[in-house]
Design an enzyme around this catalytic site. Structure first.
Site, mmCIF file in Angstrom:
data_model
loop_
_atom_site.group_PDB
_atom_site.id
_atom_site.type_symbol
_atom_site.label_atom_id
_atom_site.label_comp_id
_atom_site.label_asym_id
_atom_site.label_seq_id
_atom_site.Cartn_x
_atom_site.Cartn_y
_atom_site.Cartn_z
ATOM 1 C CB THR A 4 -36.047 134.637 -3.540
ATOM 2 O OG1 THR A 4 -37.248 133.489 -3.865
ATOM 3 C CG2 THR A 4 -35.370 133.876 -2.356
ATOM 4 C CG ASP A 37 -43.474 128.074 -3.034
ATOM 5 O OD1 ASP A 37 -43.576 128.373 -4.226
ATOM 6 O OD2 ASP A 37 -42.372 128.554 -2.365
ATOM 7 C CB SER A 49 -36.179 125.691 -5.232
ATOM 8 O OG SER A 49 -37.037 124.651 -5.744
#
Length: 601
Positions: free
Chosen positions: A422, A462, A487
């Site tokens: 990310t 995920d 998250s």
């Protein structure tokens, strides 16, 4: 203040009245090569390579009118040029993301998804855009189980087409620009198109990640031809790298918007790549691509000290879990304890464990099942849970609480794996608009499938690989069209209704701890953004206290162990990029655990 904030909740003050005369442009570069390449009058403080996970302290960056901070110098410079030439934060966001997809392909790109938290100065609104990937309609709840109904090994599920969800980032960029952009859409792609066409040097970080992932990354012939040399060796630091296919894809986006990406030639290429993958073919279809929609959602906010800390709600667990951590800590005087106190970290660690217990039980895509958002952030509920922190040692057992719920659904705890990758960037423009955006393809290099010059996500992993536990359904179980829980926690904290702190980070499920720590450091411990980012990390999600090795945090390990925590010294590779907005101007910081820099003017 309502716990779920309507988009029009926050009245804004007039744009910052800057009273200090600061340098016209301040820039901190993350690598000498970038400083050498700059042909401007920007002041530059060259630094050593950022491949090391342990940061060294450096000065915060100050500016007067605008600021941008992100994980790669080329992306920051491209976004800064947009701001310098009259563009706004949304314009710069488009340019930064398209450049990150080129120079940081392991972390994000147009083959993935993103969450945007945005403050619009003109309308005085705080809102969010959900560009999270969606599960294909042909995906079954047992997609990641073997013939015996047992979960697949994580990487057996990740590599190939099975893990690919419908990308959302291009749609988010287009939707945001249509709502709030200022410069012409097509002009925003020029920096990445030129860099992809002319080439850029492979950074130390990218080279290291290619080498460490070479077995998986080389399975796709297209990815192998791009990331490896003619002898099949991973590209090394400094290798010139061109990406003409990505340039062509961006030209199409610049000219046609997202029409071909979701309904035309690019969509067909993506679907063919997924369905025909030699390794783990997937079920993504043209109909999935055509059906994709970005969703504007109300931000989720929690009061903490004098701030309203706001972020992305479900399908992200980011704002809810960060908000719970802060709400649980509200009764405790962290400011007096300070960052060197084991007691501070006992409180933070167990607050995080309590919040993660609720996260695993309750949080998922609210379009598919109810989530007790208000109950999870209710002050009475958090105050009662917070009493558990009055113990003088680590909590022996941590279980989910029982927040107020609008229905009687019984849920089991999630088992989803979320590994770090990310990217995050923060932008404040001269008009007072603020962008906090976290963007991802999930695991490093995503599914390891490359098409059109970009990597496809593995976001489907995920989801929980199990659908039930002992017959009780799991909230984050896979379902057709559902968005997997995340998250990612892009955050804007407001003070007196005006943006005051912009922060966020990559890092898998540790994102929540990184963001919470950065907020505590700036709010309770009076740290500048750079000081907050440079602090060593201590993160506790499920019982084991991860302590950033090679940092001063190691000195806290004996005390935390004595308090009853299991401890683990390890690299904690955050990528926090934060900006503080004050009456005296803008203060920014970038995470040297990656390659980030700050540019402001």
């Amino acid at each position: 203040m309502p716990l779920i904030a309507p988009a029009s909740l926050f009245p804004a003050k007039p744009h910052l009245q800057i009273i200090s005369a600061l340098a016209a442009i301040t820039l901190i570069a993350a690598a000498p090569s970038y400083a050498t390449a700059q042909q401007t009058t920007d002041s530059i403080a060259p630094e050593s390579s950022t491949g090391n996970s342990t940061p060294r302290s450096r000065a915060a960056v100050h500016a007067k009118d605008w600021m941008i901070t992100a994980a790669n110098p080329l992306a920051v410079k491209a976004g800064a040029d947009i701001l310098r030439n009259g563009g706004n934060a949304i314009d710069a966001m488009v340019t930064v993301q398209t450049m990150l997809g080129l120079v940081e392909p392991q972390s994000s790109g147009i083959g993935g998804g993103a969450f945007l938290v945005y403050y619009d100065a003109r309308s005085k609104n705080l809102t969010t855009l959900d560009g999270r990937e969606t599960a294909p309609m042909d995906a079954t709840p047992t997609l990641f189980q073997d013939e015996d109904g047992e979960p697949l090994d994580f990487y057996d599920a990740v590599v190939g087409g099975r893990s690919v969800g419908t990308p959302g980032t291009p749609a988010l960029l287009k939707t945001a620009h249509e709502k709030w952009g200022q410069l012409s859409w097509n002009s925003l792609f020029n920096p990445a198109i030129e860099t992809a066409s002319n080439g850029f040097e492979v950074s130390e970080r990218l080279a290291g990640l290619i080498a460490s992932d070479s077995e998986k990354l080389s399975r796709d012939p297209v990815a192998k031809s791009y990331f490896f040399d003619q002898d099949g060796a991973p590209l090394t630091t400094g290798t010139p790298l061109k990406n003409p296919e990505y340039a062509n894809t961006l030209r199409d986006l610049a000219t046609n918007g997202t029409a071909n990406f979701y309904n035309g030639t690019i969509a067909k290429d993506i679907v063919a790549k997924v369905q025909d993958a030699h390794w783990n073919p997937g079920v993504l279809s043209l109909q999935d691509m055509a059906n994709y929609r970005v969703k504007e959602r109300a931000p989720v906010c929690v009061d903490y000290r004098e701030y309203d800390v706001c972020g992305m709600g479900p399908p992200s667990s980011g704002a809810l879990t960060v908000g719970q951590i802060l709400g649980l800590l509200e009764p405790y005087d962290l400011a007096s304890l300070g960052p060197q106190s084991p007691e501070s970290w006992r409180l933070i660690g167990d607050a995080s464990r309590l919040a993660f217990a609720d996260r695993g039980r309750y949080m998922a895509d609210t379009d598919f099942l109810p989530v007790p958002v208000a109950g999870l952030l209710d002050k009475t509920y958090l105050a009662e849970r917070s009493k558990l922190l009055a113990a003088k040692t680590a909590l022996e057992n941590v279980s989910p609480g029982a927040p107020a719920f609008s229905h009687a659904m019984r849920l089991a705890d999630d088992e989803a794996i979320e590994l770090p990758s990310t990217s995050h960037f923060s932008i404040v423009d001269i008009y007072g608009n603020v962008v906090s955006m976290t963007t991802t393809i999930e695991n490093g290099f995503g599914s390891r499938l490359m098409v059109g010059g970009f990597m496809l996500n593995n976001e489907m992993t995920d989801f929980s690989f199990r659908t039930h536990s002992d017959g009780v359904p799991i909230a984050n179980a896979l379902a057709p069209g559902k968005r997997p829980r995340s998250s990612m926690a892009p955050t804007i904290a407001l003070k007196d209704g005006t943006p005051a702190i912009v922060t966020g980070s990559p890092g898998g499920s540790r994102i929540i701890g990184y963001v919470a720590q950065s907020l505590i450091a700036m709010i309770d411990w009076d740290k500048s953004p750079q000081e907050a980012i440079d602090m060593p990390h201590l993160v506790n999600r499920f019982g084991t206290y991860d302590i950033e090795k090679g940092t001063s945090a190691e000195s806290l390990e004996p005390a935390l162990a004595a308090l009853g925590f299991k401890t683990n010294l390890r690299d904690l590779n955050s990528g926090i990029h934060a900006i503080m907005i004050t009456n005296d101007g803008l203060i920014g910081g970038a995470d040297r655990r990656r390659e980030g820099i700050v540019i402001g003017q």
